[in-house]
Design an enzyme around this catalytic site. Structure first.
Site, PDB file in Angstrom:
ATOM      1  N   HIS B 443       0.926  -1.164  -0.140  1.00  0.00           N
ATOM      2  CA  HIS B 443       0.031   0.076  -0.006  1.00  0.00           C
ATOM      3  C   HIS B 443       0.557   1.356   0.049  1.00  0.00           C
ATOM      4  O   HIS B 443       0.211   2.430   0.087  1.00  0.00           O
ATOM      5  CB  HIS B 443      -0.961   0.100   1.026  1.00  0.00           C
ATOM      6  CG  HIS B 443      -2.382   0.738   1.078  1.00  0.00           C
ATOM      7  ND1 HIS B 443      -2.183   2.179   0.356  1.00  0.00           N
ATOM      8  CD2 HIS B 443      -3.539   0.411   1.078  1.00  0.00           C
ATOM      9  CE1 HIS B 443      -3.546   2.355   0.274  1.00  0.00           C
ATOM     10  NE2 HIS B 443      -4.254   1.639   0.871  1.00  0.00           N
ATOM     11  N   ASP B 447      -2.580   1.769  -4.315  1.00  0.00           N
ATOM     12  CA  ASP B 447      -3.950   1.952  -3.552  1.00  0.00           C
ATOM     13  C   ASP B 447      -5.122   0.861  -3.800  1.00  0.00           C
ATOM     14  O   ASP B 447      -4.690   0.182  -5.163  1.00  0.00           O
ATOM     15  CB  ASP B 447      -4.261   3.253  -3.827  1.00  0.00           C
ATOM     16  CG  ASP B 447      -3.213   4.258  -3.252  1.00  0.00           C
ATOM     17  OD1 ASP B 447      -3.069   5.503  -3.874  1.00  0.00           O
ATOM     18  OD2 ASP B 447      -2.634   4.209  -2.382  1.00  0.00           O
TER      19      ASP B 447
END
Lengths: 324, 470, 528
Positions: B443, B447
């Protein structure tokens, strides 16, 4: 023989030496008729007379200088500083005349300067000094600081018999507080030898003078927690007994130095440097020290207590060191 | 109010005194500074003046008695106080302690009974460290050098004594676990290692022979793994009952290290999607034999997923990248790593430049790498420089897996089992071959939106397969 | 011992050593008088040689000259016996030479060679010789030799040696605490010590009037209760005579003596100092009084030598200086390892005092009293100063009225310096407060009273040039010469002190209390 205080042991040493050798004389303020501010020289005048037990005016430079002159004749003067703090008044004589004469022109100065030193008696900043390091820093002198009555008598005798100038510090807190039975026969304690007061395996605590007793109490407390401390009493600060110190450090691999002198410039720093130089590979932890504060000795009891190393300080530092 | 009369200290080395004579009797009046009693000490005899005016109430230390200094020898009462009543000192009560006020004190922590999660915990504002510069790669943590010790790269905290002993006994300090402060290797640890004839600086571990008897703890681990393999509990707590100690192989140690490190470095997030691979299954069923005859290599499901993944990576290049400090390194090639399960562990051979290969090329590549992996014939550059990985835990059962990213990638695709499941199509139930796909992604750079879109692309490619397999 | 008159300060004479009645007034033989010249000349030549060496960069460190002061070094040292102890300072090379130190020792010391007495460990005149010539080395701090030599004297007395110690100090050095403490210690213990205060007018760049408040440094002796004498430092015969008197007195137990020898430092403080701060006229004044030509003149005029003899002595000196200088220049430097040696005496010396009395005599009867003998309890006696200090208006007003009616006795008149009638302020100070001038008893008392301390009965300031002496003029050594410590070894303290200590009430021997400790006054712990 009965139990004898450290003060009495010192007096015995003076008596016996003056009896043994007529070359031994005593000089100091109020030592004759009055018997000395702490009564160490009580009775000397009656026994040996005013030629050998000389009352002096308040002139430390005069006193030490005269004693130096007597030494040149082969006499062995024992100078009393009423409080060792006042040795500052004759610093020049001690460090420039007495200490250097043998090195510079081959004239030995076999004299002893002795006096009450140390704090813990609410004496304030001018009656509680531990000035030993000024003189450990001066080549040519020997510096001795006993912690028991036995050592006091034996070391004073050695000091008087030594051909070199010896500064003999007597911790006034111990004067009447410690008692010991002394042997009847003549004995000396060698200058330059430390002594192991308590054997141990977990860490070494180096100390001297009044704190020796504090450290021994701390060691007992630590033993309850399973930490066995080896306590070494230096007894002589100059020349330092490197052998005993290094042997102990090599055995326990951890070192804590405890002294009542101020931190900066105290002998703990010198010892730490020596141990790092000679036994670095035997250290399992950094060298720790418990010392007095870097301040003049304060007067009010809570302040002085804070100033001086206490047993709890020693225990805490030893504990921390053992668990490092 | 009464005043204590104490034994004074007459000199620096005096610590006790004897009361030789009281000059007043209890009940008699006394003025301040008037001589009250006489003492004798080692140094001096003296008359002691009264510290206060009043009436001598009580004599606590009689004539001839010796007491330590500061001892209360008598008590003087202020005038007017009755002497008969043994007025305790509490009549002159010390000033009351200041009343405890809650005003101004901060809200006390809640009552212990209250459940912990009800207490709003104010964490102190933490200042975030500045973002790492892309320049240096030096490790921020300084560790004491184990100079001259075998292990070179990592440094372990110890002491001069420990290092000397280690040198004398040819022990690698880096392999010892430390019980000293902060995890340092202390004298105890090295002596323990020496006593049990412990770990030498070996490259290959030796498996232990017999199961350890209860109560005897084996020596500290002797592998080449480093401090990243920490124990969560003290070692002693693992050794109970009967047990067998199996030293890790080098591969296992490396896997262990890598997994710990990957999880530490990348914040893993997981997206799961379900793909209808009925058409692909049909296609495969139809072309399997012909494919094998023509090409000499087996047709499995893997090439389909690899090709689909490449489509996804082309559409979303972020997923085909690496992170270097504050820089994202977008790889131009798609080097797809295929995880291969081995009897003795796990390895990820890489198909380089997979985006240039056609279906057959990928199929061949996969099979070839897998074969050579099992035969331990892979070259070093064949297990390096992947940009994206695919793993297939579904072959061993279970619905899907949540794999660990293979560093320095930022994503890994996990394939679940292909099963026939009832699904809803146009409001009717149909039986279709379905497979769960999981994407583990980092992450820091990928995303959720990108991940799901990437997955969507793969799904779309698989469910609308047009490419010919031959 | 015959008493003779010796010129001292203020025209007052002093007790001196025995002198035969012929021209050799110093009591010296011809050879001894020629020796005085020899050593002065040698002193000058050695220093001249060193100046040349310095300019040739062969001297390590600084070089100090005693040009113009040779008479003091040589004259004072000549008054000593071989067993006496000396502690010369840097400007007393003449004293070292007089004691027999060869010039080569001085050269090698200054040139830091291995053949120097200290093997290069210290420089200039910082060397000593305990057993042979009894020389104590100075240190650079000034005044510290004084307590040391006091100690040597006191210790020697204890050992039964009848020696005298001698040391020197300059006008500048007399300002230090060590000077004060040392002299006080010497005075209190009656050390057989002679201190030569060489007032050469300059302490580096500080003239005497900026160094100290007294013009004559001999006045300082009063502060210690010892004798102080002024002598012309550039007249070697004077120097010798006065020093001999002092040495004899000290040797006989008369206590320490301070001799102020007035002279001038003809060079700068050291070689590097050109001394431009010295007025040229001052140098000219003292050049005329150079001790060497002055003594040469005396020798010639008294027929003690002739030109040939002088040339012979000079040649001897020149040869010695040349040889010793060569020796020094050819001497090696010390090996570096020497730096580490000698910090401690670990058996390199056997320390043995020289006992000149029976050690068995040291055993003393016990019972020394624990209370000091104090013959007067600090009774107030107001001394009349020759020049009265300024009177405050309050005091003047208080006594002016009475003073104006004052009838001055002849005695009082005579006691006034210069025969001047005293002013009201001057006389006022003589009247003890509360006693009126018309009080007969007071006047009688004044006539009978003496102001000096236990002695010959004349006031301190007395100086009556117009009055013919009815007897021997009063002695400068105002303390009676009662020889304390004649037989110090077998008597308790209170019987040993001289006559002066017998004065005062209730001090009969045997009456002394016998307590063994001192009780403090009530409630006051005192200093512990």
């Amino acid at each position: 023989m009965a139990q004898v205080t450290m003060l009495e042991a010192i007096r015995q040493a003076m008596f016996e030496e003056m009896e043994r050798d007529p070359a031994v004389v005593a000089v100091g303020e109020d030592i004759g008729v009055y018997g000395g501010a702490f009564k160490v020289t009580e009775g000397l005048l009656a026994k040996f007379g005013p030629e050998r037990v000389m009352d002096a005016p308040i002139a430390e430079t005069g006193i030490v200088g005269a004693a130096c002159g007597m030494s040149f004749l082969g006499l062995r003067p024992v100078v009393e500083m009423q409080f060792i703090d006042f040795i500052a008044c004759c610093f020049n004589q001690v460090t420039n005349f007495v200490a250097k004469s043998h090195y510079l022109w081959g004239a030995p100065v076999p004299m002893v300067i002795r006096g009450p030193s140390g704090g813990g008696v609410h004496g304030g900043p001018f009656h509680s000094a531990n000035p030993e390091m000024y003189f450990v820093h001066t080549p040519g002198l020997k510096v001795v600081y006993p912690s028991t009555a036995y050592d006091a008598k034996g070391l004073l005798k050695s000091a008087i018999r030594d051909n070199n100038p010896v500064l003999f510090f007597e911790h006034k807190y111990l004067y009447r507080r410690i008692k010991e039975e002394l042997p009847a026969e003549d004995y000396t304690v060698p200058i330059g030898k430390a002594i192991v007061r308590r054997e141990g395996s977990d860490l070494t605590i180096l100390t001297y003078a009044a704190l020796t007793h504090t450290v021994l109490e701390a060691a007992d407390e630590l033993a309850k927690e399973g930490i066995e401390a080896e306590v070494v009493d230096l007894r002589t600060l100059l020349p330092l007994d490197r052998e005993t110190i290094l042997t102990s450090v090599k055995k326990t691999n951890r070192l804590l130095v405890v002294h009542e002198d101020t931190r900066t410039g105290g002998i703990a720093g010198e010892i730490a440097a020596i141990v790092c130089e000679e036994a670095f590979d035997d250290l399992d932890a950094p060298i720790a020290r418990v010392t007095a504060l870097d301040t003049p000795v304060p007067y009010s009891p809570p302040l002085e207590e804070r100033f001086l190393p206490q047993r709890s300080d020693v225990v805490a530092a030893a504990r921390k060191l053992a668990k490092y | 109010m009464s005043v204590n009369v104490i034994m004074p200290q007459m000199g620096e080395s005096i610590f006790e005194g004897t009361v030789t004579k009281w000059l007043k009797k209890p009940g008699e009046k006394i003025e301040r500074d008037e001589p009250l009693f006489e003492i004798s000490t080692d140094k001096v005899d003296a008359e002691i003046p009264s510290p206060a005016s009043g009436i001598l109430q009580e004599i606590k230390v009689g004539e001839g008695q010796t007491v330590p200094i500061q001892t209360v020898v008598g008590v003087i009462a202020a005038e007017g106080t009755a002497v008969a009543a043994p007025a305790p000192a509490t009549s002159a009560a010390p000033p009351a302690a200041p009343p405890k006020s809650t005003v101004g004190t901060p809200a006390a922590p809640a009552v212990p009974d209250a459940p912990q999660d009800e207490i709003p915990v104010q964490l102190p504002e933490k200042k975030l460290p500045p973002a790492p510069t892309p320049a240096t790669g030096a490790p921020p943590q300084a560790r004491t050098a184990s100079a001259g010790q075998g292990n070179g790269a990592e440094k372990v905290r110890s002491s001069p004594l420990v290092r000397r002993l280690a040198k004398e006994h040819s022990i690698d300090v880096a392999q010892l676990s430390g019980t000293g402060a902060g995890g340092r290797v202390s004298k105890k640890d090295i002596l323990g290692a020496i006593e049990t004839g412990g770990a030498q600086g070996a490259s290959a571990p030796r498996p232990s022979a017999a199961p350890g008897p209860a109560g005897v703890m084996p020596p500290p681990s002797g592998g080449t793994a480093t401090a990243s393999l920490e124990s969560a509990v003290p070692r002693e707590r693992m050794y109970f009952g009967h047990y067998e100690v199996q030293p890790m192989s080098v591969m296992r140690q490396k896997i262990a290290e890598h997994m710990v490190m990957s999880k530490r470095v990348s914040p893993h997030v997981y997206s799961v999607d379900e793909v209808d691979v009925t058409e692909i299954a049909k296609l495969r069923g139809k072309m399997k034999e012909k494919f094998e005859q023509t090409t000499g290599t087996k047709l499995s499901f893997m090439p389909f997923f690899v090709r689909a993944a490449i489509e996804g990576l082309r559409a979303f290049p972020t997923v085909n990248s690496s992170v270097d400090g504050t820089n994202i390194v977008l790889h131009k090639e798609c080097n797809i790593g295929i995880a291969v399960a081995l009897d003795w562990g796990l390895i990820v051979p890489v198909i380089k430049n997979a985006e240039e290969k056609n279906f057959l090329g990928i199929a061949r590549g996969i099979n070839d790498l897998a074969e050579r992996a099992r035969a331990k014939k892979l070259k070093p550059d064949e297990v390096q420089e992947s940009t994206f990985c695919i793993t297939n835990p579904g072959t061993f059962g279970g619905l899907f897996g949540l794999p660990v990213i293979s560093q320095p990638n930022v994503a890994i695709l996990g394939l679940g089992a292909i099963e026939k499941r009832p699904v809803v199509i146009d409001d009717a139930i149909a039986i279709r071959s379905m497979v769960y796909l999981t994407l583990s992604y980092d992450h820091r750079v990928v995303d959720g939106a990108v991940a799901h879109q990437f997955m969507g692309k793969i799904k779309h490619t698989l469910e609308n397969w047009t490419e010919s397999v031959l | 011992m015959n008493e003779v008159l010796i010129e001292g300060r203020n025209g007052v004479t002093a007790v001196g050593a025995e002198v035969p009645s012929n021209a050799r007034a110093e009591g010296l033989t011809k050879d001894q008088q020629l020796n005085l010249y020899y050593f002065m000349k040698l002193n000058r030549e050695v220093e001249a040689a060193m100046e040349r060496l310095f300019k040739q960069n062969k001297i390590v460190g600084g070089l100090y000259a005693s040009l113009g002061q040779e008479a003091i070094s040589v004259g004072t040292a000549s008054a000593l016996s071989p067993g006496d102890w000396v502690a010369p300072m840097i400007r007393n090379i003449g004293a070292l030479l007089t004691r027999g130190v060869p010039p080569r020792d001085i050269f090698t010391q200054h040139m830091a060679r291995y053949t120097s007495p200290t093997k290069g460990k210290d420089g200039t005149s910082h060397f000593g010789d305990l057993k042979g010539r009894h020389i104590v080395s100075p240190i650079s701090m000034l005044g510290d030799l004084i307590p040391v030599m006091a100690g040597v004297g006191i210790g020697a007395r204890y050992l039964g040696q009848k020696i005298v110690t001698m040391t020197w100090i300059g006008d500048g050095g007399s300002s230090t605490g060590a000077f004060h403490e040392g002299l006080m210690f010497a005075a209190m213990h009656h050390a057989p010590m002679v201190l030569i205060v060489e007032n050469n007018q300059w302490a580096y760049s500080t003239p005497v009037n900026r160094q100290t408040g007294v013009r004559d440094l001999a006045d300082r002796a009063q502060g210690y209760g010892i004798e102080g004498v002024i002598v012309d430092g550039n007249d070697i015969r004077e120097v010798y005579r006065v020093t001999k008197a002092a040495v004899d007195r000290a040797r006989s137990g008369g206590g320490p003596v301070l001799i102020e020898a007035k002279t001038m430092r003809m060079r700068g403080h050291a070689q590097h100092d050109s001394a431009d701060y010295v007025p040229k006229e001052m140098l000219a004044y003292w050049k005329e009084r150079d001790p060497l030509p002055r003594y040469e003149k005396y020798l010639t005029e008294s027929g003690l030598w002739d030109a040939r003899k002088k040339a012979e002595i000079d040649a001897r000196i020149e040869r010695l200086v040349r040889e010793d200088r060569e020796f020094a220049e050819n001497s090696p430097f010390p090996p570096p390892g020497l730096a580490e040696e000698g910090v401690y005496c670990d058996g390199c010396h056997t320390i043995e005092a020289e006992w000149k009395r029976d050690k068995g005599q040291l055993a003393l009867a016990g019972g020394y009293p624990a209370v000091h003998q104090v013959q007067d309890y600090g009774e107030i006696r107001i001394k009349v100063a020759a020049s009265a200090p300024a009177v405050t208006p309050a005091v003047a007003a208080a006594v002016t009225a009475r003073a104006e009616d004052l009838e001055l006795s002849e005695e009082m008149m005579a006691a006034v310096p210069n025969g001047k009638v005293p002013t009201a302020e001057e006389t006022a100070l003589r009247v003890p407060f509360g006693r009126g001038p018309k009080d007969k008893a007071f006047r009688d008392e004044q006539a009978a009273k003496t102001y000096s301390r236990g002695g010959s009965g004349k006031t301190y300031h007395q100086n009556k040039p117009s009055q013919p002496p009815s007897k021997l003029p009063p002695k400068v050594f105002t303390k009676p010469f009662t020889k304390p410590f004649t037989k110090p070894f077998n008597k308790p303290v209170h019987q040993q002190q001289g006559a002066s200590f017998q004065k005062g009430p209730n001090q009969k021997p045997g009456n002394a209390p016998r307590k063994n400790f001192v009780k403090h006054p009530a409630g006051k712990p005192g200093r512990t």
